[in-house]
Design a protein around this motif. Sequence first.
Motif, PDB file in Angstrom:
ATOM      1  N   PHE A   1       0.906  -1.266  -0.072  1.00  0.00           N
ATOM      2  CA  PHE A   1       0.087   0.050  -0.107  1.00  0.00           C
ATOM      3  C   PHE A   1       0.908   1.230   0.028  1.00  0.00           C
ATOM      4  O   PHE A   1       0.644   2.265  -0.651  1.00  0.00           O
ATOM      5  CB  PHE A   1      -0.878   0.073   1.161  1.00  0.00           C
ATOM      6  CG  PHE A   1      -1.849   1.304   1.185  1.00  0.00           C
ATOM      7  CD1 PHE A   1      -2.932   1.240   0.573  1.00  0.00           C
ATOM      8  CD2 PHE A   1      -1.431   2.340   2.329  1.00  0.00           C
ATOM      9  CE1 PHE A   1      -3.716   2.486   0.585  1.00  0.00           C
ATOM     10  CE2 PHE A   1      -2.226   3.525   2.255  1.00  0.00           C
ATOM     11  CZ  PHE A   1      -3.491   3.485   1.584  1.00  0.00           C
ATOM     12  N   GLY A   2       2.039   1.277   0.776  1.00  0.00           N
ATOM     13  CA  GLY A   2       2.865   2.463   0.877  1.00  0.00           C
ATOM     14  C   GLY A   2       3.533   2.749  -0.308  1.00  0.00           C
ATOM     15  O   GLY A   2       3.633   3.993  -0.861  1.00  0.00           O
ATOM     16  N   TYR A   3       4.068   1.767  -1.178  1.00  0.00           N
ATOM     17  CA  TYR A   3       4.813   2.194  -2.238  1.00  0.00           C
ATOM     18  C   TYR A   3       3.648   2.402  -3.400  1.00  0.00           C
ATOM     19  O   TYR A   3       3.956   3.122  -4.237  1.00  0.00           O
ATOM     20  CB  TYR A   3       5.307   0.715  -2.717  1.00  0.00           C
ATOM     21  CG  TYR A   3       6.818   0.507  -2.253  1.00  0.00           C
ATOM     22  CD1 TYR A   3       7.909   0.712  -3.001  1.00  0.00           C
ATOM     23  CD2 TYR A   3       6.934   0.341  -0.818  1.00  0.00           C
ATOM     24  CE1 TYR A   3       9.229   0.811  -2.269  1.00  0.00           C
ATOM     25  CE2 TYR A   3       8.282   0.115  -0.248  1.00  0.00           C
ATOM     26  CZ  TYR A   3       9.330   0.319  -0.866  1.00  0.00           C
ATOM     27  OH  TYR A   3      10.463   0.448  -0.458  1.00  0.00           O
ATOM     28  N   LEU A   4       2.341   1.642  -3.391  1.00  0.00           N
ATOM     29  CA  LEU A   4       1.504   2.111  -4.237  1.00  0.00           C
ATOM     30  C   LEU A   4       0.939   3.724  -4.095  1.00  0.00           C
ATOM     31  O   LEU A   4       0.792   4.330  -5.082  1.00  0.00           O
ATOM     32  CB  LEU A   4       0.292   1.393  -4.137  1.00  0.00           C
ATOM     33  CG  LEU A   4      -0.855   1.470  -5.287  1.00  0.00           C
ATOM     34  CD1 LEU A   4      -0.708   1.516  -6.487  1.00  0.00           C
ATOM     35  CD2 LEU A   4      -2.190   0.703  -4.731  1.00  0.00           C
ATOM     36  N   ALA A   5       0.813   4.086  -2.866  1.00  0.00           N
ATOM     37  CA  ALA A   5       0.413   5.467  -2.606  1.00  0.00           C
ATOM     38  C   ALA A   5       1.470   6.481  -3.070  1.00  0.00           C
ATOM     39  O   ALA A   5       1.131   7.479  -3.968  1.00  0.00           O
ATOM     40  CB  ALA A   5       0.226   5.492  -1.214  1.00  0.00           C
ATOM     41  N   VAL A   6       2.796   6.060  -2.627  1.00  0.00           N
ATOM     42  CA  VAL A   6       3.957   7.112  -3.353  1.00  0.00           C
ATOM     43  C   VAL A   6       3.903   6.922  -4.741  1.00  0.00           C
ATOM     44  O   VAL A   6       4.202   8.009  -5.466  1.00  0.00           O
ATOM     45  CB  VAL A   6       5.285   6.649  -2.667  1.00  0.00           C
ATOM     46  CG1 VAL A   6       6.402   7.424  -3.298  1.00  0.00           C
ATOM     47  CG2 VAL A   6       5.109   6.816  -1.121  1.00  0.00           C
ATOM     48  N   TRP A   7       3.919   5.864  -5.563  1.00  0.00           N
ATOM     49  CA  TRP A   7       4.042   5.915  -6.911  1.00  0.00           C
ATOM     50  C   TRP A   7       2.915   6.601  -7.722  1.00  0.00           C
ATOM     51  O   TRP A   7       3.154   7.402  -8.544  1.00  0.00           O
ATOM     52  CB  TRP A   7       4.024   4.425  -7.443  1.00  0.00           C
ATOM     53  CG  TRP A   7       5.310   3.616  -7.546  1.00  0.00           C
ATOM     54  CD1 TRP A   7       5.737   2.399  -6.619  1.00  0.00           C
ATOM     55  CD2 TRP A   7       6.470   3.794  -8.263  1.00  0.00           C
ATOM     56  NE1 TRP A   7       6.844   2.068  -7.109  1.00  0.00           N
ATOM     57  CE2 TRP A   7       7.223   2.776  -7.970  1.00  0.00           C
ATOM     58  CE3 TRP A   7       6.812   4.873  -9.103  1.00  0.00           C
ATOM     59  CZ2 TRP A   7       8.715   2.859  -8.647  1.00  0.00           C
ATOM     60  CZ3 TRP A   7       7.951   4.849  -9.813  1.00  0.00           C
ATOM     61  CH2 TRP A   7       8.787   3.852  -9.533  1.00  0.00           C
ATOM     62  N   PHE A   8       1.813   6.391  -6.772  1.00  0.00           N
ATOM     63  CA  PHE A   8       0.483   7.062  -7.354  1.00  0.00           C
ATOM     64  C   PHE A   8       0.745   8.600  -7.460  1.00  0.00           C
ATOM     65  O   PHE A   8       0.607   9.442  -8.178  1.00  0.00           O
ATOM     66  CB  PHE A   8      -0.760   6.614  -6.494  1.00  0.00           C
ATOM     67  CG  PHE A   8      -1.852   7.599  -7.020  1.00  0.00           C
ATOM     68  CD1 PHE A   8      -2.650   7.188  -8.032  1.00  0.00           C
ATOM     69  CD2 PHE A   8      -2.248   8.561  -6.070  1.00  0.00           C
ATOM     70  CE1 PHE A   8      -3.502   8.036  -8.466  1.00  0.00           C
ATOM     71  CE2 PHE A   8      -3.542   9.392  -6.507  1.00  0.00           C
ATOM     72  CZ  PHE A   8      -4.212   8.945  -7.821  1.00  0.00           C
ATOM     73  N   LEU A   9       1.445   9.152  -6.085  1.00  0.00           N
ATOM     74  CA  LEU A   9       1.797  10.660  -6.018  1.00  0.00           C
ATOM     75  C   LEU A   9       2.668  11.059  -7.112  1.00  0.00           C
ATOM     76  O   LEU A   9       2.563  12.236  -7.744  1.00  0.00           O
ATOM     77  CB  LEU A   9       2.145  10.996  -4.730  1.00  0.00           C
ATOM     78  CG  LEU A   9       1.100  11.241  -3.656  1.00  0.00           C
ATOM     79  CD1 LEU A   9       1.543  11.191  -2.258  1.00  0.00           C
ATOM     80  CD2 LEU A   9       0.118  11.960  -4.009  1.00  0.00           C
TER      81      LEU A   9
END
Length: 241
Positions: free
Chosen positions: A168-176
């Motif tokens: 989730f953390g990596y997905l959120a950062v990639w998304f930003l």
Amino acid sequence: MDVTEIAGLWDRVTGTQPHPALWVVLATAAGALVLIGPWPVWRITRTTVTIAHEGGHGLVALLTGRTLEGIRLHSDTSGLTVSRGKPTGPGMILTAAAGYTAPSLLGLGGAALLGAGRLTALLWGATALLLAMLPMIRNVYGALTVILTGGVFFLVSWLTAAGVQAAFGYLAVWFLLLGGVRPVFELQRKRRRGGAPDSDADQLSRLTGVPAGLWVFVFHLVSIGCLVLGGSMLLDPDALA
């Protein structure tokens, strides 16, 4: 909650966690691309970028001594931040420039935290920022989206296993990082067609005398630069050591 439990929570937030396997990093990057790709999907997920955009305006307004009167988030993914203070000068310029750069800069900061192994700090920090933003929201839709987004971060950080938190953390950062790039191209396209006459770039042009197109170019430099630098941190965290 006793002192021991508080100390345990503090250690959890300030401690480091192991980096996930490379396939997780790549899979979450692919997932983020899906979230910013097709319009029906982007029409929903873009609201998260708007939260970061308007939050950037609001935070910089406060940091430069302006009075933040409120933030509105709309169902069409637009937003509005109202601050009071001197209508010209560095504070107003920085406030206007903060919107389109905020998602990418937040993504870069998140990438630095993940690269340093501070996943829990990222999740709890994001929750804290959203909680701090909530009192300034001035419409029901905006409040619901901020509560929902903050709730997701909190629940993932509190209830899920380490592997789920990492994904989730990596997905959120990639998304930003990726999601900060697309709105600038959308702005450029609208301006080319004669739309968005009161965009952040046009406001900055009136404030500084610098052509709006050059401000759009600055937004591109920041968003793409953050994507390249942040992506390198996520893909090669050992480079931060």
